[in-house]
Motif scaffolding. Structure first.
Motif, PDB file in Angstrom:
ATOM      1  N   ALA A  24      38.668  50.703  37.367  1.00  0.00           N
ATOM      2  CA  ALA A  24      38.635  50.253  35.973  1.00  0.00           C
ATOM      3  C   ALA A  24      39.891  49.446  35.639  1.00  0.00           C
ATOM      4  N   ILE A  25      41.032  49.849  36.164  1.00  0.00           N
ATOM      5  CA  ILE A  25      42.267  49.088  35.932  1.00  0.00           C
ATOM      6  C   ILE A  25      42.136  47.698  36.541  1.00  0.00           C
ATOM      7  N   ARG A  26      41.572  47.629  37.723  1.00  0.00           N
ATOM      8  CA  ARG A  26      41.366  46.338  38.374  1.00  0.00           C
ATOM      9  C   ARG A  26      40.412  45.455  37.553  1.00  0.00           C
ATOM     10  N   LYS A  27      39.387  46.076  37.018  1.00  0.00           N
ATOM     11  CA  LYS A  27      38.364  45.331  36.280  1.00  0.00           C
ATOM     12  C   LYS A  27      38.865  44.819  34.936  1.00  0.00           C
ATOM     13  N   TYR A  28      39.629  45.642  34.228  1.00  0.00           N
ATOM     14  CA  TYR A  28      40.019  45.308  32.859  1.00  0.00           C
ATOM     15  C   TYR A  28      41.458  44.812  32.723  1.00  0.00           C
ATOM     16  N   LEU A  29      42.166  44.667  33.806  1.00  0.00           N
ATOM     17  CA  LEU A  29      43.573  44.283  33.741  1.00  0.00           C
ATOM     18  C   LEU A  29      43.789  42.990  32.966  1.00  0.00           C
ATOM     19  N   GLU A  35      45.096  40.723  25.659  1.00  0.00           N
ATOM     20  CA  GLU A  35      45.072  41.379  24.350  1.00  0.00           C
ATOM     21  C   GLU A  35      46.459  41.880  23.962  1.00  0.00           C
ATOM     22  N   ALA A  36      47.188  42.453  24.926  1.00  0.00           N
ATOM     23  CA  ALA A  36      48.536  42.958  24.652  1.00  0.00           C
ATOM     24  C   ALA A  36      49.483  41.817  24.279  1.00  0.00           C
ATOM     25  N   CYS A  37      49.326  40.675  24.948  1.00  0.00           N
ATOM     26  CA  CYS A  37      50.177  39.512  24.642  1.00  0.00           C
ATOM     27  C   CYS A  37      49.899  38.996  23.235  1.00  0.00           C
ATOM     28  N   GLN A  38      48.622  38.957  22.857  1.00  0.00           N
ATOM     29  CA  GLN A  38      48.248  38.465  21.533  1.00  0.00           C
ATOM     30  C   GLN A  38      48.771  39.373  20.427  1.00  0.00           C
ATOM     31  N   GLU A  45      52.158  51.189  25.101  1.00  0.00           N
ATOM     32  CA  GLU A  45      50.809  51.124  24.542  1.00  0.00           C
ATOM     33  C   GLU A  45      49.851  50.461  25.531  1.00  0.00           C
ATOM     34  N   PHE A  46      50.299  49.354  26.123  1.00  0.00           N
ATOM     35  CA  PHE A  46      49.472  48.638  27.093  1.00  0.00           C
ATOM     36  C   PHE A  46      49.081  49.543  28.260  1.00  0.00           C
TER      37      PHE A  46
END
Length: 259
Positions: A24-29, A35-38, A45-46
């Motif tokens: 899942a980490i690989r898929k959603y990284l 999103e974290a940058c925005q 949190e990230f």
């Protein structure tokens, strides 16, 4: 940080996630990085959100595997039941059964009544709900259970089967009474269901009243002992009523005529 360096770190994360088996980490990284940058999210949190995604994926995979391993013949959910069409006793007691307290207490559930009234649907629905909540479940019909026990004994793997059978949080034994058993089958069924009595839960569906169980076991003493073991502190649901299955069939036929 340069674009090249960021790319290298992402590639490293992908490789680490493969080695640690974190799909899942690989898929959603990439999605979570953007999103974290925005949002200018902090590192904590990230990371927490990404790990949460991995945990959620694993829980979902575990639910799927428990349902698959339970070997349900059909996927029948409690949410699909038309409560008002169930027999009155089932309407009253279903709310209690849906809490799954009977599992935590190691109590049995016996759904007894005429064919087509929703016994198997209720049993499988409770089984799937139990799987979703982390319990280990196995579904079988009573005739298949007896055949399986006999096969294991012939293959000298009966002890291993008994160990697995005892450890299930919930065993659903469907169709008690549709086929009568020989003396050997009756004894084997009694022995194995007794292994779970008072410790683990078993759901039995049957079209016969207890007074007629002698027709199945053909031994008055064993019949009395079986009923005593299975019904002690159990939820006994009277499923006599109008055919739930026939109502569904009529509704389906009406839809076909209108189509």
């Amino acid at each position: 940080m340069s674009a090249a360096t960021r790319k290298e770190w992402k590639e490293a994360i992908i490789e680490y996630s493969k080695e640690l088996k974190l799909p899942a980490i690989r898929k959603y990284l990439e999605e979570y990085v953007q999103e974290a940058c925005q949002r200018d999210a902090c590192y904590e949190e990230f990371l927490a959100q990404l790990l949460q995604k991995e945990c959620d994926a694993r829980r979902e995979a575990s639910r799927y595997n428990r349902i698959r391993l339970a070997q349900f013949t059909h996927k029948k959910y409690l949410e699909d039941l038309s409560i008002k069409d169930l027999p009155e006793d089932a309407q009253k007691k279903l709310k209690i059964l849906k809490t799954l307290d009977f599992l935590r207490e190691g109590r049995n559930v016996i759904l007894a009544g005429s064919p087509g009234t929703g016994k198997t649907h209720v049993a499988i629905g409770l089984g799937i709900k139990a799987c979703m909540e982390g319990y280990k479940v196995w579904f079988t019909t009573v005739p298949l259970l007896i055949s399986r026990i006999k096969e294991c004994r012939a293959e000298q793997t009966l002890r291993a089967f008994q160990n697995r059978f005892e450890k299930y949080d919930l065993v659903i034994a469907d169709e008690m009474g549709y086929i009568s058993f020989d003396k050997e089958g009756s004894e084997l069924l009694f022995t194995h269901l007794s292994l779970r009595a008072g410790r683990k839960s078993t759901i039995i569906t049957t079209n016969l009243s207890f007074e007629r169980w002698g027709e199945i076991f053909q031994d008055p003493v064993m019949t009395a002992a079986m009923i005593d073991r299975l019904t002690h502190q159990s939820y006994i649901i009277n499923m006599n009523g109008n055919s739930y299955r026939m109502k569904e069939t009529k509704e389906w036929l009406q839809k076909q005529q209108l189509a």
